[in-house]
Design a protein around this motif. Structure first.
Motif, PDB file in Angstrom:
ATOM      1  N   ALA A  75       0.846  -1.196   0.000  1.00  0.00           N
ATOM      2  CA  ALA A  75       0.000   0.000   0.000  1.00  0.00           C
ATOM      3  C   ALA A  75       0.882   1.246   0.000  1.00  0.00           C
ATOM      4  CB  ALA A  75      -0.899  -0.002   1.231  1.00  0.00           C
ATOM      5  N   PHE A  76       0.334   2.337  -0.497  1.00  0.00           N
ATOM      6  CA  PHE A  76       1.047   3.606  -0.480  1.00  0.00           C
ATOM      7  C   PHE A  76       1.309   4.015   0.965  1.00  0.00           C
ATOM      8  CE2 PHE A  76       0.819   8.291  -0.272  1.00  0.00           C
ATOM      9  CZ  PHE A  76       1.983   8.575  -0.969  1.00  0.00           C
ATOM     10  N   LEU A 111       8.735   8.666  -9.571  1.00  0.00           N
ATOM     11  CA  LEU A 111       7.643   9.568  -9.938  1.00  0.00           C
ATOM     12  C   LEU A 111       6.496   8.806 -10.603  1.00  0.00           C
ATOM     13  CD1 LEU A 111       6.441  12.435 -10.315  1.00  0.00           C
ATOM     14  CD2 LEU A 111       7.695  12.538 -12.475  1.00  0.00           C
ATOM     15  N   GLU A 112       6.819   8.037 -11.631  1.00  0.00           N
ATOM     16  CA  GLU A 112       5.792   7.367 -12.439  1.00  0.00           C
ATOM     17  C   GLU A 112       5.049   6.264 -11.691  1.00  0.00           C
ATOM     18  OE1 GLU A 112       9.128   8.686 -15.188  1.00  0.00           O
ATOM     19  OE2 GLU A 112       8.975   7.754 -13.228  1.00  0.00           O
ATOM     20  N   ASN A 113       5.767   5.540 -10.835  1.00  0.00           N
ATOM     21  CA  ASN A 113       5.167   4.363 -10.206  1.00  0.00           C
ATOM     22  C   ASN A 113       4.717   4.564  -8.759  1.00  0.00           C
ATOM     23  OD1 ASN A 113       5.609   2.971 -12.551  1.00  0.00           O
ATOM     24  ND2 ASN A 113       7.477   1.994 -11.837  1.00  0.00           N
ATOM     25  N   TYR A 114       5.133   5.657  -8.128  1.00  0.00           N
ATOM     26  CA  TYR A 114       4.777   5.827  -6.714  1.00  0.00           C
ATOM     27  C   TYR A 114       4.191   7.197  -6.402  1.00  0.00           C
ATOM     28  CZ  TYR A 114       5.059   4.469  -1.794  1.00  0.00           C
ATOM     29  OH  TYR A 114       4.741   4.110  -0.499  1.00  0.00           O
ATOM     30  N   ASN A 118      -0.250   7.987  -6.711  1.00  0.00           N
ATOM     31  CA  ASN A 118      -0.804   8.139  -5.367  1.00  0.00           C
ATOM     32  C   ASN A 118      -1.019   9.599  -4.987  1.00  0.00           C
ATOM     33  OD1 ASN A 118      -0.827   5.274  -4.459  1.00  0.00           O
ATOM     34  ND2 ASN A 118       1.338   5.475  -4.960  1.00  0.00           N
ATOM     35  N   PHE A 119      -0.966  10.482  -5.966  1.00  0.00           N
ATOM     36  CA  PHE A 119      -1.153  11.910  -5.705  1.00  0.00           C
ATOM     37  C   PHE A 119      -2.631  12.258  -5.659  1.00  0.00           C
ATOM     38  CE2 PHE A 119      -1.730  16.283  -7.278  1.00  0.00           C
ATOM     39  CZ  PHE A 119      -1.063  16.961  -6.268  1.00  0.00           C
ATOM     40  N   ASP A 120      -3.017  12.922  -4.592  1.00  0.00           N
ATOM     41  CA  ASP A 120      -4.365  13.460  -4.445  1.00  0.00           C
ATOM     42  C   ASP A 120      -4.182  14.900  -3.974  1.00  0.00           C
ATOM     43  OD1 ASP A 120      -6.960  14.159  -3.845  1.00  0.00           O
ATOM     44  OD2 ASP A 120      -7.230  12.652  -2.278  1.00  0.00           O
ATOM     45  N   ALA A 121      -4.563  15.860  -4.799  1.00  0.00           N
ATOM     46  CA  ALA A 121      -4.337  17.273  -4.498  1.00  0.00           C
ATOM     47  C   ALA A 121      -4.949  17.692  -3.170  1.00  0.00           C
ATOM     48  CB  ALA A 121      -4.872  18.135  -5.635  1.00  0.00           C
ATOM     49  N   ALA A 122      -6.031  17.056  -2.788  1.00  0.00           N
ATOM     50  CA  ALA A 122      -6.709  17.444  -1.549  1.00  0.00           C
ATOM     51  C   ALA A 122      -5.974  16.968  -0.295  1.00  0.00           C
ATOM     52  CB  ALA A 122      -8.130  16.897  -1.544  1.00  0.00           C
TER      53      ALA A 122
END
Length: 142
Positions: A75-76, A111-114, A118-122
């Motif tokens: 999991a992230f 960057l591409e795989n993690y 898993n980026f959520d601006a909120a």
């Protein structure tokens, strides 16, 4: 003498297997003190340096293709992003990150795989956003 256009760019490595292994001197620079030199020398990592680096082990366990294909893929972990930012990308100091550390992360496709999937601006942390910016800057530096 006229040329037929700009010189061809070298393809950037996209995985550990694509990294050029250099055993001799030449134009390779292997210490961080010369990383900022603009005298035409390029910093190169050897396959051995990459394979033995602790970031490679972290990548293999968390965001490599093999780790993501496992039935119980990891999991992230936002704390891992914070730790890498602080310890490897000099997030806790006024010094710029070590070019070698950033290169290892780029080769591992951090960057591409993690970071990006898993980026959520909120909910993204400062460290997550800054790590994305550092990795994008590395892509442009190449």
């Amino acid at each position: 003498m006229a040329t037929d256009g700009p010189p061809a760019k070298r393809a950037r490595p996209t995985s550990v297997e694509d990294v050029i292994v250099s055993g001799e001197g030449g134009d390779n620079v292997n210490d961080d003190s010369k990383a900022g030199s603009r005298q035409g020398k390029r910093m190169m990592l050897t396959l051995k340096e990459i394979a033995t680096d602790k970031l490679t082990k972290i990548a293999q366990d968390n965001w490599s293709a093999e780790a993501r294909q496992k039935e119980a893929s990891p999991a992230f972990n936002p704390d891992l992003v914070k730790s890498i930012y602080k310890d490897e990308l000099s997030g806790a100091s006024d010094e710029p990150p070590s070019l070698k550390r950033v290169m290892v992360l780029e080769i591992s496709q951090y960057l591409e795989n993690y970071l990006w999937p898993n980026f959520d601006a909120a909910t993204a942390s400062f460290e997550h956003i800054m790590s994305i910016l550092i990795m994008i800057n590395e892509k442009f530096r190449e």
